[in-house]
Design an enzyme around this catalytic site. Sequence first.
Site, PDB file in Angstrom:
ATOM      1  N   HIS A 174     -67.240  58.060 -42.718  1.00 46.89           N
ATOM      2  CA  HIS A 174     -67.480  59.342 -43.402  1.00 46.89           C
ATOM      3  C   HIS A 174     -66.209  60.166 -43.571  1.00 46.89           C
ATOM      4  O   HIS A 174     -66.201  61.131 -44.319  1.00 46.89           O
ATOM      5  CB  HIS A 174     -68.517  60.161 -42.624  1.00 46.89           C
ATOM      6  CG  HIS A 174     -69.891  59.555 -42.662  1.00 46.89           C
ATOM      7  ND1 HIS A 174     -70.948  60.136 -43.321  1.00 46.89           N
ATOM      8  CD2 HIS A 174     -70.378  58.408 -42.156  1.00 46.89           C
ATOM      9  CE1 HIS A 174     -72.022  59.384 -43.194  1.00 46.89           C
ATOM     10  NE2 HIS A 174     -71.703  58.322 -42.490  1.00 46.89           N
ATOM     11  N   ASP A 383     -60.073  66.188 -46.066  1.00 48.56           N
ATOM     12  CA  ASP A 383     -61.515  66.075 -45.814  1.00 48.56           C
ATOM     13  C   ASP A 383     -62.021  64.782 -46.438  1.00 48.56           C
ATOM     14  O   ASP A 383     -61.623  64.457 -47.568  1.00 48.56           O
ATOM     15  CB  ASP A 383     -62.238  67.270 -46.473  1.00 48.56           C
ATOM     16  CG  ASP A 383     -63.448  67.713 -45.680  1.00 48.56           C
ATOM     17  OD1 ASP A 383     -64.054  66.853 -45.019  1.00 48.56           O
ATOM     18  OD2 ASP A 383     -63.790  68.911 -45.736  1.00 48.56           O
TER      19      ASP A 383
HETATM   20  O1  F6P Z   1     -67.676  64.593 -40.686  1.00 44.14           O
HETATM   21  C1  F6P Z   1     -67.769  63.827 -39.551  1.00 44.14           C
HETATM   22  C2  F6P Z   1     -68.806  64.342 -38.569  1.00 44.14           C
HETATM   23  O2  F6P Z   1     -68.860  63.485 -37.459  1.00 44.14           O
HETATM   24  C3  F6P Z   1     -70.181  64.472 -39.179  1.00 44.14           C
HETATM   25  O3  F6P Z   1     -70.865  63.255 -39.209  1.00 44.14           O
HETATM   26  C4  F6P Z   1     -70.803  65.506 -38.305  1.00 44.14           C
HETATM   27  O4  F6P Z   1     -71.839  66.164 -38.937  1.00 44.14           O
HETATM   28  C5  F6P Z   1     -69.658  66.440 -38.025  1.00 44.14           C
HETATM   29  O5  F6P Z   1     -68.491  65.648 -38.106  1.00 44.14           O
HETATM   30  C6  F6P Z   1     -69.803  67.165 -36.691  1.00 44.14           C
HETATM   31  O6  F6P Z   1     -69.487  66.292 -35.678  1.00 44.14           O
HETATM   32  P1  F6P Z   1     -69.936  66.353 -34.159  1.00 44.14           P
HETATM   33  O7  F6P Z   1     -70.977  65.298 -33.985  1.00 44.14           O
HETATM   34  O8  F6P Z   1     -68.682  66.048 -33.419  1.00 44.14           O
HETATM   35  O9  F6P Z   1     -70.476  67.715 -33.865  1.00 44.14           O
END
Ligand code: F6P
Length: 493
Positions: A174, A383
Amino acid sequence: MSPSTPVRRRAASRKASFVVIANRLPVDRDIGPDGTVQWRKSPGGLVTALEPVMRRNGGAWIGWHGAADEKIAPFHHDGIDLVPVHLTAAEIKNYYEGFSNATLWPLYHDVVAHPEFHREWWDAYVAVNKRFAERAAKAAGRDAVVWVQDYQLQLVPKMLRELRPDLRIGFFLHIPFPPTELFGQLPWRRQILEGLLGADLVGFQLPGAAQNFVRLVRQRVGYKTHRDTVYLPDGRSVLAKAYPISIDAADFEALARRPETTARAEEIRRSLGNPQHVLLGIDRLDYTKGLRQRLRAFGELIAEGKIDVDDAVFIQVATPSRERVDQYRILRDDIDRLVGRINGDVGRIGQQPITYLHASYPRSEMAALYRAADVMVVTPLRDGMNLVAKEYVACRYDNLGALVLSEFAGASAELKQAYQVNPYDINGTKAALLQAMSASDQENSRRMKAMRKQVNENDIDHWASNFLDELITDRDPHEMRLRPVKTPLARDF
Ligand code: F6P
């Protein structure tokens, strides 16, 4: 639902023909005052997109439930089998906060913060990835399709293939995948590449990321590659391609169209004193998001008299995130200070130029904020995609509003009609903000219509179906020696 209900036991024994593995489960736990436990689906496009596929295929989702040192038995929720993976407090520190979010996260985001390399963090990353792989190997039925998500789990494809060679395995990253020069810093670069090569299909947000991966495999692992395909010595081949992720655009638009959303948007503007221009930023409080540069740009425009403090308000929502990681703590203090300084320097009684909210809001409030904002400012330093930009576009069914978008967000490849900026260039950002604020409705409407077409045609279902179609499709045996899928997925895309 209590952990001991019969539904839980049934879920534990059933084998799934479609399995998603992600760091987090797609549910949040609510514990009532009387101790009753309720799981609620967490907001997010991924689970919404995959839910129908999971329901039709007896799907299972494997992920961490968010707490330390707690083992929870598998359970069934809203048509999906959920398989919680436990993490100890030390693993949260070393695997999640450490290797995932203080090594890989900054390294994969152009080293905008300094990545730390610690061997004990790596050991925890290996151990936790192994646990996820073992859990998936148990949950997946014969010849099942397994989809592994994101940077926290890059070793899972290889580990899982060793345990279950019958599976068809996909992986999607992602976040950005770095250029070869930066990835080369990682002491465990070869293990990560080999981990990913356990998948049949490795998906990225952008074609450039897929190319970085293929080039790295050629350079660092020495496997033969041709265009988007890697040829492994055991006769297998792995495809690396871009699948830009998106949102449930129709759902956001429906939310934005609700009368209560319109009323709330009007109320937000009223409570700000009905300024001529409302600018909005909504981000996780993360150093990749370019908050410092963006707020400085806005503050300077006011200080220089190019924007009148009576005419414009900047609402910055910063959702708390990864608060125990040092860089995130430092950032929070920096932003607190910067907002205080700008408001102190250029504000007037009753007229604060920046409304700063360190909080997370439900989707209904986000939709109202999107409707209230004349200019949406999405200026990350790097990003993977940035779904906030797409959400704003989906909510602007009135074809109004302007999007100022960083050229370093994955979304900039699709949202070409946004006012694109280099977020490091503060003067350039100032010029783009002024341009967006002063553009005619006609000009903004022309841009917004084109962006809405793009977002509506390429929504989250489109993303998931493209990836899964590629994953389960049999290719020319001379080109891609994939085993045929024996249990095709039942889908309604
Ligand atoms: O963008 C990557 C990501 O891991 C997303 O999948 C997730 O919503 C966001 O960052 C927040 O991440 P965490 O699980 O570390 O709170």
